[in-house]
Design an enzyme around this catalytic site. Sequence first.
Site, PDB file in Angstrom:
ATOM      1  N   PHE A  20      49.179  35.298  43.634  1.00  0.00           N
ATOM      2  CA  PHE A  20      49.150  36.396  44.617  1.00  0.00           C
ATOM      3  C   PHE A  20      48.810  35.889  46.026  1.00  0.00           C
ATOM      4  O   PHE A  20      49.625  35.967  46.957  1.00  0.00           O
ATOM      5  CB  PHE A  20      48.135  37.442  44.120  1.00  0.00           C
ATOM      6  CG  PHE A  20      47.636  38.400  45.157  1.00  0.00           C
ATOM      7  CD1 PHE A  20      48.532  39.101  45.976  1.00  0.00           C
ATOM      8  CD2 PHE A  20      46.273  38.638  45.314  1.00  0.00           C
ATOM      9  CE1 PHE A  20      48.062  40.007  46.932  1.00  0.00           C
ATOM     10  CE2 PHE A  20      45.806  39.530  46.258  1.00  0.00           C
ATOM     11  CZ  PHE A  20      46.693  40.220  47.077  1.00  0.00           C
ATOM     12  N   THR A  45      51.041  29.860  35.090  1.00  0.00           N
ATOM     13  CA  THR A  45      50.385  30.601  34.009  1.00  0.00           C
ATOM     14  C   THR A  45      50.909  32.029  34.067  1.00  0.00           C
ATOM     15  O   THR A  45      51.782  32.350  34.879  1.00  0.00           O
ATOM     16  CB  THR A  45      48.862  30.628  34.229  1.00  0.00           C
ATOM     17  OG1 THR A  45      48.589  31.427  35.405  1.00  0.00           O
ATOM     18  CG2 THR A  45      48.283  29.231  34.415  1.00  0.00           C
ATOM     19  N   ILE A  67      46.608  21.523  37.280  1.00  0.00           N
ATOM     20  CA  ILE A  67      45.685  20.788  38.152  1.00  0.00           C
ATOM     21  C   ILE A  67      44.705  19.920  37.357  1.00  0.00           C
ATOM     22  O   ILE A  67      44.033  19.067  37.925  1.00  0.00           O
ATOM     23  CB  ILE A  67      44.893  21.712  39.114  1.00  0.00           C
ATOM     24  CG1 ILE A  67      44.173  22.830  38.347  1.00  0.00           C
ATOM     25  CG2 ILE A  67      45.805  22.280  40.191  1.00  0.00           C
ATOM     26  CD1 ILE A  67      43.166  23.602  39.192  1.00  0.00           C
ATOM     27  N   ALA A  89      44.710  27.333  43.269  1.00  0.00           N
ATOM     28  CA  ALA A  89      44.928  27.469  41.825  1.00  0.00           C
ATOM     29  C   ALA A  89      43.619  27.732  41.102  1.00  0.00           C
ATOM     30  O   ALA A  89      42.637  27.014  41.285  1.00  0.00           O
ATOM     31  CB  ALA A  89      45.579  26.202  41.268  1.00  0.00           C
ATOM     32  N   THR A 132      35.262  32.324  46.620  1.00  0.00           N
ATOM     33  CA  THR A 132      35.113  33.781  46.582  1.00  0.00           C
ATOM     34  C   THR A 132      33.679  34.196  46.909  1.00  0.00           C
ATOM     35  O   THR A 132      32.732  33.447  46.639  1.00  0.00           O
ATOM     36  CB  THR A 132      35.495  34.294  45.171  1.00  0.00           C
ATOM     37  OG1 THR A 132      35.044  35.633  45.026  1.00  0.00           O
ATOM     38  CG2 THR A 132      34.844  33.481  44.071  1.00  0.00           C
ATOM     39  N   ASP A 133      33.543  35.410  47.426  1.00  0.00           N
ATOM     40  CA  ASP A 133      32.187  35.947  47.660  1.00  0.00           C
ATOM     41  C   ASP A 133      31.441  36.176  46.344  1.00  0.00           C
ATOM     42  O   ASP A 133      30.221  36.363  46.347  1.00  0.00           O
ATOM     43  CB  ASP A 133      32.248  37.250  48.482  1.00  0.00           C
ATOM     44  CG  ASP A 133      33.012  38.377  47.799  1.00  0.00           C
ATOM     45  OD1 ASP A 133      33.642  38.152  46.750  1.00  0.00           O
ATOM     46  OD2 ASP A 133      32.978  39.506  48.342  1.00  0.00           O
ATOM     47  N   GLU A 134      32.182  36.181  45.224  1.00  0.00           N
ATOM     48  CA  GLU A 134      31.520  36.478  43.944  1.00  0.00           C
ATOM     49  C   GLU A 134      30.520  35.398  43.545  1.00  0.00           C
ATOM     50  O   GLU A 134      29.684  35.619  42.672  1.00  0.00           O
ATOM     51  CB  GLU A 134      32.561  36.708  42.842  1.00  0.00           C
ATOM     52  CG  GLU A 134      33.457  37.882  43.223  1.00  0.00           C
ATOM     53  CD  GLU A 134      34.332  38.420  42.099  1.00  0.00           C
ATOM     54  OE1 GLU A 134      33.945  38.308  40.925  1.00  0.00           O
ATOM     55  OE2 GLU A 134      35.397  38.966  42.416  1.00  0.00           O
ATOM     56  N   TYR A 157      33.761  33.906  35.438  1.00  0.00           N
ATOM     57  CA  TYR A 157      34.662  33.575  36.566  1.00  0.00           C
ATOM     58  C   TYR A 157      33.847  33.114  37.763  1.00  0.00           C
ATOM     59  O   TYR A 157      34.094  32.033  38.323  1.00  0.00           O
ATOM     60  CB  TYR A 157      35.515  34.803  36.934  1.00  0.00           C
ATOM     61  CG  TYR A 157      36.129  34.704  38.320  1.00  0.00           C
ATOM     62  CD1 TYR A 157      37.083  33.733  38.618  1.00  0.00           C
ATOM     63  CD2 TYR A 157      35.744  35.593  39.350  1.00  0.00           C
ATOM     64  CE1 TYR A 157      37.641  33.636  39.898  1.00  0.00           C
ATOM     65  CE2 TYR A 157      36.298  35.496  40.629  1.00  0.00           C
ATOM     66  CZ  TYR A 157      37.243  34.512  40.895  1.00  0.00           C
ATOM     67  OH  TYR A 157      37.786  34.409  42.159  1.00  0.00           O
ATOM     68  N   ALA A 159      30.805  32.108  37.954  1.00  0.00           N
ATOM     69  CA  ALA A 159      30.045  30.877  37.681  1.00  0.00           C
ATOM     70  C   ALA A 159      30.942  29.655  37.803  1.00  0.00           C
ATOM     71  O   ALA A 159      30.539  28.612  38.341  1.00  0.00           O
ATOM     72  CB  ALA A 159      29.420  30.945  36.287  1.00  0.00           C
ATOM     73  N   LYS A 161      33.636  29.386  39.669  1.00  0.00           N
ATOM     74  CA  LYS A 161      33.934  29.166  41.091  1.00  0.00           C
ATOM     75  C   LYS A 161      32.712  28.551  41.786  1.00  0.00           C
ATOM     76  O   LYS A 161      32.846  27.644  42.623  1.00  0.00           O
ATOM     77  CB  LYS A 161      34.338  30.482  41.777  1.00  0.00           C
ATOM     78  CG  LYS A 161      35.649  31.077  41.323  1.00  0.00           C
ATOM     79  CD  LYS A 161      36.886  30.230  41.624  1.00  0.00           C
ATOM     80  CE  LYS A 161      37.250  30.182  43.082  1.00  0.00           C
ATOM     81  NZ  LYS A 161      38.572  29.512  43.295  1.00  0.00           N
TER      82      LYS A 161
END
Length: 343
Positions: A20, A45, A67, A89, A132-134, A157, A159, A161
């Site tokens: 995206f 994927t 990757i 990716a 990401t801000d996450e 996810y 964690a 990143k």
Amino acid sequence: MNLSKIFAPTSLLVTGGAGFIGSNFVRSFIESHPDVRVTVLDALTYAGNLENLANLESRFSFVKADICDAEAVRKALADHAVDAVVHFAAESHVDRSILGPMIFTQTNVLGTHVMLEESRRHGVARFVHVSTDEVYGSLGPEGAFTEQSPIDPTSPYAASKAASDLVVQAYAKTFGFPAIITRCSNNYGPWQFPEKLIPLMLINAMNDKALPVYGDGMNVRDWIHTRDHSAAVLAVLSRGMPGEVYNVGSSNEWPNIEIVKLILRTLGKPESLITYVKDRPAHDRRYAIDSSKIERELGWKAMIPFDEGIAETIAWYRANERWWQRVMSGEYLEYYERQYGKR
Ligand code: NAD
Ligand code: TYD
């Protein structure tokens, strides 16, 4: 702005360029940099779709590779004389990371490490790691994440990143590797895989299907148009300081339920489609981003007003039913064979 500090790539490798945000970035980069060689490296994927780059095929080289495959990454860097990498990716969906977490560590941590190590050996001059801000976890009702906020991820996810960000920072510190990290808030826009909130709700509403709102619907996300995110990544690639982190957001906070109601209003569908469902485990309550560093230091600012961006996005999904029908049926996976199978 000191022009002598501007970095101008000659050959750019974009990982995850069929996803995206990556495909939106490739599209705008190709338009604004017709003389720069562009290579997209993507494993294709379920989330990678070359149809996202339709009509641009002659403008970039494509390498289908994972990757995590060091040899394939090494070959791509050498074959295309790459001097800069933008690394998108990743496995990117929180709900999938709850259903099956291991692939997140594999792709996001190990894959990023492979990208770093091969890029370092190859002598890449800039490496932008799109995070990401996450990684900052969840906020209470006040305040916003700054680059100094503690790293406190909640989901597998986030964690993965966060772990990848730490490896990137270790490469910058230990090896002087010219890597830069961006941490952006929730993106919306065309070509988003219909598993994330906005496209999922849009498509369900168009099909008169229930809209599954998690918990009380009052979790808050800070939405940015993906073209604004692309412009921020470009600003960081060309003017960012190696070793630094830049938060990216557009100060546009919305409780989920309000986004869902906005979609229903725009499509002329009834609120009776809203269905509250069991909450996501450890569901982060609120994200909000303080972007003052990138605005001050790199002169970037989000430009797309939400009312315009969301109206354009809704119109795009209405006009591109064929795209999302093919994505949802899995038919889009055949495109690669047709386009590249005999090459
Ligand atoms: P996406 O899931 O739409 O696309 C991911 C892309 O990566 C796909 O093309 C996929 O094929 C590719 N990919 C996955 N595993 C791979 C592997 N092992 N090897 C090679 N390619 C692989 O994701 P997106 O929403 O476009 O997100 C892109 C990046 O931006 C991610 O790193 C994500 O963490 C980050 N990000 C996303 C958001 C958001 O709101 N979507 C916000 C901030 C940051
Ligand atoms: P999502 O698009 O998955 O992004 P993230 O979890 O990375 O922020 O979800 C955005 C918000 O919408 C999040 O608070 C979870 C919520 N949500 C729902 O309520 N229902 C859904 O079906 C989905 C996919 C998300």
